[in-house]
Scaffold this motif. Sequence first.
Motif, mmCIF file in Angstrom:
data_model
loop_
_atom_site.group_PDB
_atom_site.id
_atom_site.type_symbol
_atom_site.label_atom_id
_atom_site.label_comp_id
_atom_site.label_asym_id
_atom_site.label_seq_id
_atom_site.Cartn_x
_atom_site.Cartn_y
_atom_site.Cartn_z
ATOM 1 N N ARG A 134 0.574 -1.310 0.042
ATOM 2 C CA ARG A 134 0.008 -0.056 -0.026
ATOM 3 C C ARG A 134 0.772 1.091 0.110
ATOM 4 N N ARG A 135 2.476 1.091 0.465
ATOM 5 C CA ARG A 135 3.175 2.246 0.302
ATOM 6 C C ARG A 135 3.943 1.979 -0.953
ATOM 7 N N PRO A 136 4.536 3.005 -1.748
ATOM 8 C CA PRO A 136 5.532 2.883 -2.874
ATOM 9 C C PRO A 136 6.592 2.759 -2.485
ATOM 10 N N VAL A 137 6.982 1.958 -1.429
ATOM 11 C CA VAL A 137 8.541 1.781 -1.124
ATOM 12 C C VAL A 137 9.327 1.153 -2.297
ATOM 13 N N LEU A 138 8.763 0.324 -2.954
ATOM 14 C CA LEU A 138 9.126 -0.362 -4.091
ATOM 15 C C LEU A 138 8.305 -0.335 -5.310
ATOM 16 N N ASP A 139 8.876 -0.533 -6.588
ATOM 17 C CA ASP A 139 7.897 -0.203 -7.786
ATOM 18 C C ASP A 139 7.053 -1.881 -7.765
ATOM 19 N N TRP A 140 5.888 -1.998 -7.206
ATOM 20 C CA TRP A 140 5.366 -3.168 -7.034
ATOM 21 C C TRP A 140 4.872 -3.539 -8.351
ATOM 22 N N PRO A 141 4.749 -4.711 -8.862
ATOM 23 C CA PRO A 141 5.405 -5.946 -8.154
ATOM 24 C C PRO A 141 6.606 -6.173 -8.185
ATOM 25 N N TYR A 142 7.190 -6.881 -7.184
ATOM 26 C CA TYR A 142 8.719 -7.403 -7.052
ATOM 27 C C TYR A 142 8.975 -8.045 -8.466
ATOM 28 N N VAL A 143 10.028 -7.737 -8.960
ATOM 29 C CA VAL A 143 10.557 -8.586 -10.304
ATOM 30 C C VAL A 143 12.012 -9.091 -9.875
ATOM 31 N N GLU A 144 12.161 -10.001 -10.345
ATOM 32 C CA GLU A 144 13.617 -10.468 -10.304
ATOM 33 C C GLU A 144 14.131 -11.253 -11.886
ATOM 34 N N GLY A 145 15.137 -11.448 -11.941
ATOM 35 C CA GLY A 145 15.761 -12.275 -13.280
ATOM 36 C C GLY A 145 17.057 -13.005 -13.072
ATOM 37 N N LEU A 146 17.119 -13.628 -14.128
ATOM 38 C CA LEU A 146 18.334 -14.334 -14.122
ATOM 39 C C LEU A 146 18.676 -14.539 -15.762
ATOM 40 N N ARG A 147 19.869 -14.714 -15.977
ATOM 41 C CA ARG A 147 20.138 -15.179 -17.289
ATOM 42 C C ARG A 147 19.852 -16.751 -17.451
ATOM 43 N N LEU A 148 19.355 -16.953 -18.730
ATOM 44 C CA LEU A 148 19.031 -18.309 -18.786
ATOM 45 C C LEU A 148 19.979 -19.524 -18.368
ATOM 46 N N ASP A 149 21.122 -19.251 -18.676
ATOM 47 C CA ASP A 149 22.236 -20.166 -18.322
ATOM 48 C C ASP A 149 22.197 -20.295 -16.725
ATOM 49 N N GLU A 150 21.927 -19.193 -16.085
ATOM 50 C CA GLU A 150 22.190 -19.050 -14.757
ATOM 51 C C GLU A 150 20.934 -19.996 -14.158
ATOM 52 N N ALA A 151 19.831 -19.764 -14.746
ATOM 53 C CA ALA A 151 18.470 -20.334 -14.380
ATOM 54 C C ALA A 151 18.823 -21.978 -14.528
ATOM 55 N N LEU A 152 19.263 -22.275 -15.392
ATOM 56 C CA LEU A 152 19.667 -23.734 -15.831
ATOM 57 C C LEU A 152 20.794 -24.379 -14.810
ATOM 58 N N HIS A 153 21.365 -23.506 -14.148
ATOM 59 C CA HIS A 153 22.441 -24.153 -13.226
ATOM 60 C C HIS A 153 21.937 -25.210 -12.271
ATOM 61 N N PRO A 154 22.417 -26.365 -11.946
ATOM 62 C CA PRO A 154 21.753 -27.173 -11.084
ATOM 63 C C PRO A 154 21.363 -26.639 -9.508
ATOM 64 N N LEU A 155 22.260 -25.620 -9.108
ATOM 65 C CA LEU A 155 22.123 -25.139 -7.797
ATOM 66 C C LEU A 155 20.878 -24.012 -7.867
ATOM 67 N N ALA A 156 20.369 -23.540 -8.995
ATOM 68 C CA ALA A 156 19.316 -22.628 -8.839
ATOM 69 C C ALA A 156 17.823 -23.461 -8.554
ATOM 70 N N PHE A 157 17.252 -23.098 -7.811
ATOM 71 C CA PHE A 157 15.998 -23.999 -7.050
ATOM 72 C C PHE A 157 14.866 -23.179 -6.783
ATOM 73 N N MET A 158 13.873 -23.789 -6.813
ATOM 74 C CA MET A 158 12.520 -23.271 -6.690
ATOM 75 C C MET A 158 11.910 -23.874 -5.217
ATOM 76 N N ALA A 159 11.795 -23.308 -4.208
ATOM 77 C CA ALA A 159 11.368 -23.817 -2.788
ATOM 78 C C ALA A 159 9.871 -23.604 -2.652
ATOM 79 N N VAL A 160 9.514 -24.725 -1.938
ATOM 80 C CA VAL A 160 7.941 -24.957 -1.646
ATOM 81 C C VAL A 160 8.047 -25.044 0.058
ATOM 82 N N GLY A 161 9.133 -25.351 0.586
ATOM 83 C CA GLY A 161 9.404 -25.665 1.906
ATOM 84 C C GLY A 161 10.401 -25.585 2.758
#
Lengths: 266, 200
Positions: A134-161
């Motif tokens: 509700r306050r413009p502390v950042l430009d919502w929504p939060y956006v992030e990004g990776l280079r495709l080869d970074e995203a494909l590195h086996p360490l890059a992870f999507m967590a659900v727990g």
Amino acid sequence: PVAQVRRPRPLGPYDTKEAVTPYRSVTTYNNFYEFGLDKGDPARNAGSLRTRPWTVTIDGEVKAPRTVDLDTLQSWFPLEDRVYRMRCVEGWSMVIPWMGFPLAALIRRADPTGAARYVKFTALHDPEQMPGQRRPVLDWPYVEGLRLDEALHPLAFMAVGIEGRVLPNQNGAPLRLVVPWKYGFKSIKSVVRITLTREMPRTTWALAAPSEYGFYANVNPQVPHPRWSQATERRIGEGGRRPTLLFNGYTQVADLYRGLDLRRNF
Amino acid sequence: MRRPGRSAPLSWLVPAVWTGGALPAVILVWDALTGALGANPVQRATLQSGLLTLALLLLSLACTPLRLLTGWTWPARIRRALGLLAFGYGTLHFLIYLYDHGFTLGVMQEDVLERPFVTAGFLALLLLLPLALTSTPASVRRLGFRTWTRLHRLAYAAAALGALHYFWGVKQDRTAPLVWAAVLLGLLLLRWYRPSRPMS
């Protein structure tokens, strides 16, 4: 009643042997501006986040863009545990036992076109559920990004727990990115959209303070933040400081950055 | 309105300011010992001691404008205690910072020389040092009232540097530092608009 014995699982190739940070600290000391600026705010305020039903849109440079229910998406991949170091750009760090699946598996499943070069992640934008928006502390929504080869590195992870439990809201429920060799702000929380792009995404902190936060944000003790040195860090729960390691100690990613000036591309 | 048989009016005032001013430090130490400062106690203690420094410094600077506006004389009597308390919390803030970096002076030197955010805070504390050292009535006599008054105007510079240090220190939301800076500016303006009244 039978006492529950948690048998320590064998460590995987990506796990750190370092002591895991107390769960209480992991879940009460958070940077998640969508729920307030104080470290304790997310734990206090994130109860208003509804994590089911939750859909994730996969679009952009993919052969078949689609929106998928999170439970369906999760069922595509076997869940894995990953004990990772997490280094915040502010100079503190934790060791967190994540549960989730490799980002590479999700990207391959999304089937990028030949034109895809970056992955853009977008977090939920809903001031009703996220009072910090509700306050413009950042430009919502939060956006992030990776280079495709970074995203494909086996360490890059999507967590659900964490620690075998469903991800607490304040830690980015129900789905978040974890990129352990980069500063924590890259690991976007509460992801609703994953877009394969041709151009480098314009990411939230790089837009908010371009002299302080770059697109790459690789952990690097040699490149100080304008306001503090990044040479050392305070491990939460420990006294004193420990030296910060290049790529947060994950030197296996170094090949991704051959020929890249890490001082300029901070 | 002094009643006969009574000691100096408001004789409790200065001890009360010292007691009240020391209380946050006691609470801070208590919280540190009982683990109530959260997951990152050093960061929390740094922030709290810094905020207390700025708050007490601004309170000490509010004394003279308050006296000029109201005609009350008691603010002048607590100004010294408030100023010394500000210096005390500033020193504590600095010591916590040094502790955070294992008292390695190399880190401090690099921070002070290369990072304006740290430079501002360091200079603010440095400016407060001569003021703390000359806070006694004896110093006023020794320096002469005029010189002493001019020297102690450094408190405004220290407060401005402290506010700048806070402004540069926060990550994104600058509302709080701007509020502090506005209060300081207001105090300065109050001084400038009432120059004709006799001082102290």
